[in-house]
Scaffold this motif. Structure first.
Motif, mmCIF file in Angstrom:
data_model
loop_
_atom_site.group_PDB
_atom_site.id
_atom_site.type_symbol
_atom_site.label_atom_id
_atom_site.label_comp_id
_atom_site.label_asym_id
_atom_site.label_seq_id
_atom_site.Cartn_x
_atom_site.Cartn_y
_atom_site.Cartn_z
ATOM 1 N N GLY A 1 68.011 77.826 62.200
ATOM 2 C CA GLY A 1 68.756 79.033 61.878
ATOM 3 C C GLY A 1 68.161 80.259 62.543
ATOM 4 O O GLY A 1 67.347 80.169 63.463
ATOM 5 N N ILE A 2 68.532 81.427 62.034
ATOM 6 C CA ILE A 2 68.104 82.688 62.641
ATOM 7 C C ILE A 2 66.678 83.050 62.255
ATOM 8 O O ILE A 2 65.900 83.543 63.068
ATOM 9 N N ASP A 3 66.317 82.791 61.008
ATOM 10 C CA ASP A 3 65.091 83.361 60.443
ATOM 11 C C ASP A 3 63.793 82.693 60.918
ATOM 12 O O ASP A 3 62.830 83.376 61.273
ATOM 13 N N SER A 4 63.746 81.360 60.897
ATOM 14 C CA SER A 4 62.467 80.679 61.152
ATOM 15 C C SER A 4 61.910 80.911 62.562
ATOM 16 O O SER A 4 60.689 81.059 62.709
ATOM 17 N N SER B 1 70.503 80.117 67.661
ATOM 18 C CA SER B 1 70.489 80.005 66.202
ATOM 19 C C SER B 1 71.893 79.927 65.608
ATOM 20 O O SER B 1 72.094 79.288 64.570
ATOM 21 N N ILE B 2 72.869 80.589 66.228
ATOM 22 C CA ILE B 2 74.215 80.621 65.650
ATOM 23 C C ILE B 2 75.101 79.493 66.166
ATOM 24 O O ILE B 2 76.256 79.384 65.768
ATOM 25 N N PHE C 1 65.442 73.089 72.108
ATOM 26 C CA PHE C 1 65.508 74.212 73.056
ATOM 27 C C PHE C 1 64.965 75.503 72.443
ATOM 28 O O PHE C 1 64.430 76.356 73.146
ATOM 29 N N MET C 2 65.099 75.612 71.124
ATOM 30 C CA MET C 2 64.533 76.772 70.437
ATOM 31 C C MET C 2 63.005 76.757 70.516
ATOM 32 O O MET C 2 62.362 77.775 70.810
ATOM 33 N N LYS D 1 67.625 88.627 68.591
ATOM 34 C CA LYS D 1 68.326 88.976 69.833
ATOM 35 C C LYS D 1 67.328 89.408 70.903
ATOM 36 O O LYS D 1 67.463 89.049 72.071
ATOM 37 N N ARG D 2 66.337 90.161 70.493
ATOM 38 C CA ARG D 2 65.345 90.670 71.454
ATOM 39 C C ARG D 2 64.516 89.548 72.074
ATOM 40 O O ARG D 2 64.196 89.591 73.256
#
Length: 406
Positions: free
Chosen positions: A202-205, A353-354, A239-240, A345-346
């Motif tokens: 997700g976005i947070d981790s 994530s989305i 990939f993250m 985003k930065r």
């Protein structure tokens, strides 16, 4: 950026980068530990073929390359420096051993700098790190400014000039440069030891992992996947982790299934369904804690943000983490969602994530409880034999390695 080959007149000089740090400069007698770690991290990020010598001068690190860098090589070095925690800013620089040499080189450099040629105004900004030098910063600014102004018929403008020439006076002579590039700041990765981050996809981790790297931690990742391990190895989580690896010399991604927990959770009573997500979070932390203790990690990192979702109320965070045998770090606990998204985003992880991905969130109850008691969650954990589930889960562990990625 100008083509580097246009600087042919400087081929007899070593290509140099000046690297400035801010927070490291606040350290006392152990500052050299941080400086050495930063140099080691930069050496790991810059290809061995680009040979350079690193030294510390006046609370700055100087990287002196043996040969001229091509445009592609320059880009590689710039990317390495801009993603190395501990770096406040950096610049391509040139050095001179005397004031006379400085004056001549500076005029020659500016005559071939397109930005300066097109600029209507400029200023000289001198930092006199060597206080024993007989001229003050103000005197050097005035003398060099007058020299450049007379030679190029350009106006000196102290406030909001079109072009800035920066000069550093140190014990070995002078450095000068024209353009600063921003670094990520923080502390060099590794000075605070290694931690294990639960990476959900997700976005947070990913943002939590990034912030822990910024505070000097080496970060590895643990992901609980649905489906097959081969799907996980080719998923956005891979990939993250690869994307995050550019901020540190190396990292590892541990993959484990959550199917053992899922099968056990099917036996929960209807009255326990609202607490299923909390028992699941306890399972995540118990599994991560067991792995962390085996591998020598100093702590666990999660992307929890206080009150963001029902499982992250203060009551529920306490219930999830009760009895966990490992130090828990929640770097996002005081951030709101907008702030987290801006960081994502930065650093480039937001778009990944989305993307749609079948993850463990699919087992969450539709109306999870916002309040819970640790002992009640513990009773459910015992009921499904959580310790056995953790053991079975870790037996299916897979590890992916990430060398530096620049």
């Amino acid at each position: 950026m100008e083509n580097i080959k246009s600087w042919a007149f400087l081929l007899s000089f070593i290509m140099l980068f000046v690297v400035s740090y801010s927070e490291i400069g606040l350290k006392g007698k152990n500052r050299s530990i941080f400086e050495k770690k930063l140099i080691k991290n930069l050496s790991a990020k810059i290809p061995e073929s680009l040979k350079f010598k690193a030294s510390v001068s006046s609370m700055r690190i100087l990287l002196e390359f043996s040969n001229e860098l091509s445009n592609d090589e320059f880009r590689i070095v710039k990317e390495a420096l801009s993603s190395a925690f501990g770096v406040s800013w950096f610049a391509q620089a040139w050095k001179a051993i005397s004031y006379e040499k400085l004056a001549g080189l500076l005029l020659e450099s500016l005559s071939q700098n397109k930005q300066f040629i097109s600029a209507g105004s400029f200023k000289i900004n001198t930092i006199r790190s060597d206080k024993s030098y007989h001229k003050t910063s103000v005197q050097l600014n005035y003398e060099l400014g007058a020299l450049v102004s007379s030679h190029f018929s350009k106006k000196v403008k102290l406030k909001s000039p079109d072009f800035v020439v920066e000069v550093i006076v140190n014990s070995k002579g002078f450095l000068y440069f024209f353009e600063r590039h921003q670094g990520p700041g923080g502390l060099p990765v590794g000075v605070e030891g290694k931690v294990l981050c639960l990476l959900s996809g997700g976005i947070d981790s990913p943002v939590a992992a990034f912030l822990m790297m910024k505070r000097g931690c080496s970060v590895d990742y643990l992901h609980f996947y649905a489906g097959s391990s081969s799907e996980a190895e080719n998923s956005k989580v891979f990939f993250m982790a690869e994307m995050l690896s550019r901020f540190q010399p190396s990292s590892r991604l541990f993959l484990v299934p959550y199917n053992h927990f899922y099968k056990a959770s099917l036996g929960l009573e209807n009255s326990q369904a609202r607490f299923e997500v909390l028992v699941f979070k306890r399972f995540l932390l118990e599994t991560a804690s067991c792995l962390a203790q085996k591998k020598g990690y100093l702590g666990l990192v999660t992307g929890d943000s206080l009150g963001q979702v029902s499982s992250q109320t203060l009551d529920n965070l306490k219930s999830q983490s009760e009895g966990i045998g490992c130090f828990l770090l929640r770097p996002l606990v005081g951030y709101d969602k907008h702030e987290i998204i801006e960081i994502a985003k930065r650093i480039g992880t937001y778009s990944l994530s989305i993307e749609k991905y079948k993850d463990c969130c699919s087992i969450f109850a539709k109306s999870p409880a916002t309040k819970s008691r640790p002992e009640f969650i513990g009773q459910i954990a015992e009921q499904i034999n959580l310790k056995r589930i953790v053991k079975l889960t870790l037996e299916d562990l897979k590890v992916l390695e990430f060398p530096q990625n620049i």
